[in-house]
Design an enzyme around this catalytic site. Structure first.
Site, PDB file in Angstrom:
ATOM      1  N   ARG A   1       0.811  -1.213   0.000  1.00 18.23           N
ATOM      2  CA  ARG A   1       0.000   0.000   0.000  1.00 18.23           C
ATOM      3  C   ARG A   1       0.856   1.280   0.000  1.00 18.23           C
ATOM      4  O   ARG A   1       0.404   2.332  -0.436  1.00 18.23           O
ATOM      5  CB  ARG A   1      -0.857  -0.023   1.276  1.00 18.23           C
ATOM      6  CG  ARG A   1      -2.092   0.821   1.233  1.00 18.23           C
ATOM      7  CD  ARG A   1      -2.638   0.907   2.635  1.00 18.23           C
ATOM      8  NE  ARG A   1      -3.230  -0.389   3.021  1.00 18.23           N
ATOM      9  CZ  ARG A   1      -4.540  -0.587   3.092  1.00 18.23           C
ATOM     10  NH1 ARG A   1      -5.378   0.376   2.819  1.00 18.23           N
ATOM     11  NH2 ARG A   1      -5.026  -1.748   3.460  1.00 18.23           N
TER      12      ARG A   1
ATOM     13  N   LYS B   1       0.309 -19.450   6.861  1.00 20.41           N
ATOM     14  CA  LYS B   1      -0.419 -19.676   8.099  1.00 20.41           C
ATOM     15  C   LYS B   1      -0.462 -18.365   8.895  1.00 20.41           C
ATOM     16  O   LYS B   1       0.397 -17.513   8.655  1.00 20.41           O
ATOM     17  CB  LYS B   1       0.211 -20.807   8.902  1.00 20.41           C
ATOM     18  CG  LYS B   1       1.501 -20.439   9.645  1.00 20.41           C
ATOM     19  CD  LYS B   1       1.963 -21.581  10.481  1.00 20.41           C
ATOM     20  CE  LYS B   1       1.561 -21.437  11.919  1.00 20.41           C
ATOM     21  NZ  LYS B   1       2.531 -20.672  12.744  1.00 20.41           N
TER      22      LYS B   1
ATOM     23  N   HIS C   1       5.811 -24.111   6.615  1.00 20.40           N
ATOM     24  CA  HIS C   1       7.223 -24.128   6.247  1.00 20.40           C
ATOM     25  C   HIS C   1       7.965 -25.355   6.789  1.00 20.40           C
ATOM     26  O   HIS C   1       9.020 -25.705   6.303  1.00 20.40           O
ATOM     27  CB  HIS C   1       7.924 -22.808   6.621  1.00 20.40           C
ATOM     28  CG  HIS C   1       8.274 -22.677   8.067  1.00 20.40           C
ATOM     29  ND1 HIS C   1       7.355 -22.313   9.020  1.00 20.40           N
ATOM     30  CD2 HIS C   1       9.444 -22.853   8.725  1.00 20.40           C
ATOM     31  CE1 HIS C   1       7.958 -22.272  10.195  1.00 20.40           C
ATOM     32  NE2 HIS C   1       9.229 -22.592  10.055  1.00 20.40           N
TER      33      HIS C   1
ATOM     34  N   LYS D   1      11.375 -28.158   5.221  1.00 18.85           N
ATOM     35  CA  LYS D   1      12.663 -28.435   5.887  1.00 18.85           C
ATOM     36  C   LYS D   1      13.260 -29.723   5.325  1.00 18.85           C
ATOM     37  O   LYS D   1      12.552 -30.703   5.106  1.00 18.85           O
ATOM     38  CB  LYS D   1      12.462 -28.561   7.401  1.00 18.85           C
ATOM     39  CG  LYS D   1      12.153 -27.207   8.050  1.00 18.85           C
ATOM     40  CD  LYS D   1      12.134 -27.321   9.550  1.00 18.85           C
ATOM     41  CE  LYS D   1      11.614 -26.043  10.180  1.00 18.85           C
ATOM     42  NZ  LYS D   1      12.662 -25.101  10.556  1.00 18.85           N
TER      43      LYS D   1
ATOM     44  N   GLU E   1      11.818 -24.413  21.483  1.00 19.29           N
ATOM     45  CA  GLU E   1      12.469 -23.157  21.090  1.00 19.29           C
ATOM     46  C   GLU E   1      13.046 -22.466  22.325  1.00 19.29           C
ATOM     47  O   GLU E   1      12.456 -22.544  23.408  1.00 19.29           O
ATOM     48  CB  GLU E   1      11.453 -22.223  20.438  1.00 19.29           C
ATOM     49  CG  GLU E   1      10.852 -22.781  19.161  1.00 19.29           C
ATOM     50  CD  GLU E   1       9.928 -21.765  18.498  1.00 19.29           C
ATOM     51  OE1 GLU E   1      10.390 -21.061  17.602  1.00 19.29           O
ATOM     52  OE2 GLU E   1       8.752 -21.694  18.898  1.00 19.29           O
TER      53      GLU E   1
ATOM     54  N   HIS F   1       2.466 -27.421  12.355  1.00 21.61           N
ATOM     55  CA  HIS F   1       3.796 -28.017  12.213  1.00 21.61           C
ATOM     56  C   HIS F   1       3.898 -29.422  12.841  1.00 21.61           C
ATOM     57  O   HIS F   1       4.354 -30.359  12.204  1.00 21.61           O
ATOM     58  CB  HIS F   1       4.866 -27.123  12.857  1.00 21.61           C
ATOM     59  CG  HIS F   1       4.890 -25.724  12.314  1.00 21.61           C
ATOM     60  ND1 HIS F   1       4.580 -25.415  11.013  1.00 21.61           N
ATOM     61  CD2 HIS F   1       5.202 -24.544  12.891  1.00 21.61           C
ATOM     62  CE1 HIS F   1       4.702 -24.108  10.824  1.00 21.61           C
ATOM     63  NE2 HIS F   1       5.066 -23.559  11.957  1.00 21.61           N
TER      64      HIS F   1
ATOM     65  N   LYS G   1       7.960 -22.409  23.972  1.00 18.37           N
ATOM     66  CA  LYS G   1       8.911 -21.306  23.838  1.00 18.37           C
ATOM     67  C   LYS G   1       9.633 -21.114  25.170  1.00 18.37           C
ATOM     68  O   LYS G   1       9.146 -21.545  26.212  1.00 18.37           O
ATOM     69  CB  LYS G   1       8.162 -20.033  23.458  1.00 18.37           C
ATOM     70  CG  LYS G   1       7.494 -20.165  22.081  1.00 18.37           C
ATOM     71  CD  LYS G   1       7.240 -18.835  21.458  1.00 18.37           C
ATOM     72  CE  LYS G   1       6.544 -18.953  20.127  1.00 18.37           C
ATOM     73  NZ  LYS G   1       7.429 -19.384  19.030  1.00 18.37           N
TER      74      LYS G   1
HETATM   75  C1  BG6 Z   1       6.126 -20.338  13.143  1.00 17.56           C
HETATM   76  C2  BG6 Z   1       5.493 -19.984  14.453  1.00 17.56           C
HETATM   77  O1  BG6 Z   1       5.189 -20.901  12.266  1.00 17.56           O
HETATM   78  O2  BG6 Z   1       7.185 -21.271  13.365  1.00 17.56           O
HETATM   79  C3  BG6 Z   1       6.522 -19.424  15.407  1.00 17.56           C
HETATM   80  O3  BG6 Z   1       4.452 -19.045  14.242  1.00 17.56           O
HETATM   81  C4  BG6 Z   1       7.702 -20.356  15.552  1.00 17.56           C
HETATM   82  O4  BG6 Z   1       5.943 -19.146  16.672  1.00 17.56           O
HETATM   83  C5  BG6 Z   1       8.234 -20.777  14.187  1.00 17.56           C
HETATM   84  O5  BG6 Z   1       8.718 -19.711  16.286  1.00 17.56           O
HETATM   85  C6  BG6 Z   1       9.282 -21.875  14.313  1.00 17.56           C
HETATM   86  O6  BG6 Z   1       9.889 -22.095  13.078  1.00 17.56           O
HETATM   87  P1  BG6 Z   1      11.381 -22.629  12.967  1.00 17.56           P
HETATM   88  O7  BG6 Z   1      11.573 -22.870  11.510  1.00 17.56           O
HETATM   89  O8  BG6 Z   1      12.260 -21.561  13.522  1.00 17.56           O
HETATM   90  O9  BG6 Z   1      11.419 -23.876  13.784  1.00 17.56           O
END
Ligand code: BG6
Length: 484
Positions: free
Chosen positions: A51, A148, A178, A182, A216, A240, A331
């Site tokens: 935009r 997503k 994603h 991987k 994480e 995931h 997390k």
């Molecule tokens: C995302 C989540 O889809 O994936 C995040 O929204 C998360 O919260 C991330 O941190 C983790 O991805 P990766 O590739 O770093 O494991």
């Protein structure tokens, strides 16, 4: 070994949200890496659309900065960056109004693959789809890519699917998860279906249980507003972890082709049992020295959203009945570690003395860090003194086994975007798959929401709430240590 890069066809890739965080952090740095590896043909063009007011030169400068920020120095040469950004242009487009669409339509070529990346919030998906159609920007064979979160429950996912379906066929829609891009996730399929060794044992008769962990170290960072409305169940498990579970548990597809693979994943989701409350542990991180608590991170002192979840999932089908899958994600944990671990059963009867101990094979598929696989096998402990047994790893860290080739592995986004250009949907989620995943997730979330459950506190930097350990102890099992 030299990696084999096959250039894709010339393409026009339009990135809506072309100046946004995802475009700067992942999409454009990823495309740059594909460019430097020689995969982008002469006729590949990228159009940023958003935009705000920019001309091409300003957009190129913005993306040059993004590449400098997100691509390590030793992997970018200024001349290459300059050559790459020459492929970029910018068009100001109003997603909910009519400005810019004619110009965009004019910019699209007839003889190039057309792809439109919706790197914007889902509330704009409908408006974009409609305008691409209305202004005749997209050809009938154009592809759209959506990110997503694909809905926040079954009803909203259905609505999104219907909105997109009003203008695009399913074979044109690429829903990104994603994790499917991987390297190791795809390797899981290669290992299962490219070897005769594992598949005969890949069932409840030989597998005691499976652990899937995506841990994480980071907290919710600057995404507190989004995250606090989602939580780990919506943010990670529904997509995931569910995908990892499906690829681990599915039957062999007849071919490695989009619908054959996705049909098998869908069958797994439909075979998942409802999860009773007693099989779920939810947690929320509290503060630690120099680390803010979750509630402070999201600026919501009364938040009941989980930043950690551990659960036991049972699959009701012939292959898996009786073999639990334990999922865990969170997390601010002790380590960043993602892996799928197949714990095989002990031998049915040991011919050795009691002091030989108890042993079982364990296959670990590591997604991060250090992508690779490790199979623990039982052998005789060397030396005299009778038959003592010891477990040793058959370690295959890809970086060691494949050298340079492993270092050059494309990041998930790079691979997935190239798959869009190639027109290969195997690693993308089909609409019915997403809906089935929400249909399983919804009752779990509404149960704790209806009861007003509070997640259990766990220390930032720990392994999560103690109750998560109990979830396995109760079944006579143990989580793998979180360590890098
Ligand atoms: C995302 C989540 O889809 O994936 C995040 O929204 C998360 O919260 C991330 O941190 C983790 O991805 P990766 O590739 O770093 O494991």
């Amino acid at each position: 070994m030299v990696s084999r890069v096959i250039p894709v066809e010339p393409f026009d890739l339009v990135i809506f949200g072309g100046t946004g965080d995802l475009a700067r952090r992942k999409i454009l740095p990823g495309l740059f890496r594909r460019f430097t590896s020689g995969q982008m043909p002469e006729g590949a063009r990228i159009i940023g659309a958003a935009r705000s007011d920019h001309d091409d030169a300003e957009y190129r400068a913005t993306i040059t900065e993004a590449i400098e920020e997100f691509v390590p120095k030793d992997r970018r040469d200024p001349a290459e960056v300059a050559a790459f950004v020459e492929r970029l242009s910018y068009i100001k487009v109003d997603a909910t109004g009519e400005d810019g669409w004619k110009k965009l339509a004019k910019a699209m070529r007839d003889d190039a693959v057309q792809a439109f990346y919706f790197s914007v919030g889902p509330s704009l998906f409908g408006a974009l789809a409609e305008r691409l159609h209305l202004h005749k920007v997209a050809r009938p064979d154009a592809r759209i890519v959506v990110e997503k979160p694909f809905g926040r429950d079954l009803a909203s996912a259905k609505e999104l699917n219907a909105t997109l379906a009003a203008h695009f066929d399913e074979h044109q829609i690429y829903r990104i998860d994603h994790y499917l891009g991987k390297e190791t996730v795809q390797n899981l399929m290669a290992v299962r279906f490219g070897n005769v060794l594992f598949e005969p044992l890949w069932n409840a008769q030989y597998v005691d249980h499976v652990q899937i962990t995506v841990a994480e170290e980071v907290g919710v960072g600057g995404r507190g507003t989004y995250y606090d409305k989602s939580g780990a169940m919506r943010d990670m498990v529904q997509n995931h972890l569910m995908q990892l579970l499906c690829l681990t548990a599915m039957e062999p597809p007849t071919r490695f082709e989009p619908d054959a693979v996705r049909d098998e994943k869908l069958k797994v989701i439909r075979a998942l049992d409802p999860v009773p409350r007693s099989n779920i542990v939810r947690g929320q991180y509290s503060s630690a020295p120099r680390i803010k608590s979750y509630a402070d991170d999201v600026e919501n002192p009364d938040s009941r959203t989980e930043s950690f979840i551990a659960m036991r999932v049972d699959i009701s089908n012939w292959r898996w009945k009786g073999t639990p899958f334990y999922l865990r994600t969170g997390k601010r944990l002790k380590a960043r570690m993602s892996e799928i671990v197949i714990h095989f059963k002990e031998v049915p009867y040991s011919i050795f003395d009691e002091d030989a101990g108890r042993h079982a094979n364990v296959l670990t598929i590591r997604l991060q860090p250090d992508e690779g696989m490790d199979l623990r096998v039982t052998i005789k402990e060397p030396g005299p003194g009778g038959m003592r047994l010891v477990d040793v790893p058959l370690d295959m860290t890809f970086a060691d086994a494949l050298g340079e080739q492993a270092a050059d592995v494309p990041d998930a986004y790079e691979r997935l975007i190239m798959d869009v250009i190639r027109g290969n949907q195997t690693l993308f989620m089909r609409g019915d798959e997403v809906e089935a995943a929400w249909a399983w997730t919804d009752p779990i979330i509404s149960a704790w929401t209806d009861r007003g459950d509070r997640p259990l506190a766990y220390d930032a930097g720990s392994s999560g709430p103690a109750d998560a350990l109990m979830l396995l102890h109760r079944d006579g099992r143990r989580w793998r240590e979180l360590a890098t």
